[in-house]
Every structure is written in structure tokens, then in C-alpha cells.
Design a protein around this motif. Structure first.
Motif, short mmCIF file in Angstrom:
data_model
loop_
_atom_site.label_atom_id
_atom_site.label_comp_id
_atom_site.label_asym_id
_atom_site.label_seq_id
_atom_site.Cartn_x
_atom_site.Cartn_y
_atom_site.Cartn_z
N GLY A 15 42.70 44.10 43.26
CA GLY A 15 43.45 45.30 43.56
C GLY A 15 44.55 45.61 42.55
N GLY A 16 44.82 44.66 41.70
CA GLY A 16 45.87 44.83 40.70
C GLY A 16 45.39 45.59 39.47
N SER A 17 46.29 45.67 38.48
CA SER A 17 46.02 46.45 37.27
C SER A 17 46.38 45.65 36.02
CB SER A 17 46.85 47.74 37.27
OG SER A 17 46.52 48.55 38.37
N LEU A 18 45.71 45.97 34.95
CA LEU A 18 46.03 45.43 33.63
C LEU A 18 45.77 46.51 32.59
CD1 LEU A 18 44.39 41.86 33.54
CD2 LEU A 18 46.84 42.37 33.43
N GLY A 40 31.09 38.09 31.04
CA GLY A 40 31.53 37.06 31.96
C GLY A 40 30.83 35.75 31.68
N SER A 41 31.39 34.67 32.17
CA SER A 41 30.80 33.36 31.96
C SER A 41 29.40 33.30 32.54
CB SER A 41 31.68 32.29 32.61
OG SER A 41 31.14 31.02 32.43
N LEU A 85 41.35 46.32 40.23
CA LEU A 85 40.49 45.28 39.69
C LEU A 85 39.84 44.45 40.79
CD1 LEU A 85 42.72 44.28 36.69
CD2 LEU A 85 40.32 44.96 36.53
N LYS A 86 38.60 44.01 40.48
CA LYS A 86 37.81 43.22 41.41
C LYS A 86 37.46 41.88 40.77
CE LYS A 86 35.48 47.51 42.75
NZ LYS A 86 34.17 48.20 42.85
N PRO A 87 37.15 40.88 41.56
CA PRO A 87 36.73 39.60 40.98
C PRO A 87 35.54 39.76 40.02
CG PRO A 87 37.25 39.29 43.29
CD PRO A 87 37.34 40.77 43.03
N GLN A 119 40.87 37.44 27.61
CA GLN A 119 40.33 37.05 28.91
C GLN A 119 41.02 37.79 30.04
OE1 GLN A 119 37.74 34.93 29.69
NE2 GLN A 119 38.06 35.46 31.84
N VAL A 120 40.23 38.31 30.96
CA VAL A 120 40.73 38.92 32.18
C VAL A 120 40.15 38.14 33.35
CG1 VAL A 120 40.65 40.97 33.66
CG2 VAL A 120 40.99 41.22 31.18
N THR A 121 41.04 37.65 34.22
CA THR A 121 40.62 36.89 35.39
C THR A 121 41.18 37.55 36.63
OG1 THR A 121 40.58 34.84 34.10
CG2 THR A 121 40.61 34.64 36.51
#
Length: 123
Positions: A15-18, A40-41, A85-87, A119-121
Motif C-alpha cells: 500500500g506504500g509508495s516509492l 523478481g527472484s 505497492l503490492k508484494p 531493489q524494491v521489496t
């Protein structure tokens, strides 16, 4: 020699932002496509968004309505604003570029140049 350097990745709750940034150096041409893709991995590379020299944008379905690609021509910087954002958005994000006269660039582009990634997690 084109150099693309990403920054702005990190860890964020769902739910957050970057906002990702990418400085673009060494591009001798005035017309080009810029974009973002992610990986993604254990996953295949996935296009996210693209931006033409004329300012036209294109987005993958997964990014529409949540991500915004933009650029600052004075600072030679490309941005990717990511909201809600979502997982599933967890990935290494790469800035990319192609010399091109196209007025619309495809987010599916294979890209000639790319940065080292950030990297975005999302948890």
C-alpha cells in the motif's frame, strides 16, 4: 557510452509508495526511448513502463493506474513513481534506454542499454 544509474529502491509495506530515479549520462542522440523493467527472484524479466522523446508513455497492465513514468530533461533524470505497492511488485528494477525516433515507445522493449538495478521489496 550511455550510463544509467538507478536509485530510490528500498523496503516498503504493501500500500506504500516509492519513487525510483535514474540518471542518464552519455547519450549523444536527442531522440530515444527510456523505460523501466523489473525482474523478481526466480521470475522472468517484465517490462513496466516506457517514455518516448516526445513524452508519450506506455505501461504494462500491472503498472497502469499505480505507476507513473516521467523525466526531468534539465537534470537528465528518469523517474518511476510507484503507488499502492503490492508484494508482487517486489523485484529488481532496471532503468533502460534505446536510441529511437519512435513517438511512442513500447513497455515491452528489449532495450539496448540498462542500469545496474535497484531493489524494491514490498511486504
Amino acid at each position: 557510452h550511455v550510463q544509467l544509474v538507478e536509485s530510490g529502491g528500498g523496503s516498503v509495506q504493501a500500500g506504500g509508495s516509492l519513487r525510483l530515479s535514474c540518471t542518464v549520462r552519455g547519450y549523444s542522440r536527442s531522440r530515444y526511448c527510456l523505460g523501466w523493467f523489473r525482474q523478481g527472484s526466480g521470475k522472468e524479466r517484465e517490462g513496466v513502463a516506457a517514455l518516448s522523446y516526445s513524452g508519450a508513455t506506455s505501461y504494462a497492465e500491472s503498472a497502469k493506474g499505480r505507476f507513473t513514468i516521467s523525466r526531468d530533461n534539465v537534470e537528465n533524470t528518469l523517474y518511476l513513481e510507484m503507488n499502492t505497492l503490492k508484494p508482487d511488485d517486489t523485484a529488481m528494477y532496471y532503468c533502460a534506454a534505446d536510441p529511437s525516433d519512435r513517438t511512442v515507445c513500447s513497455w515491452r522493449s528489449s532495450w539496448n542499454f540498462q542500469g545496474q538495478g535497484t531493489q524494491v521489496t514490498v511486504s
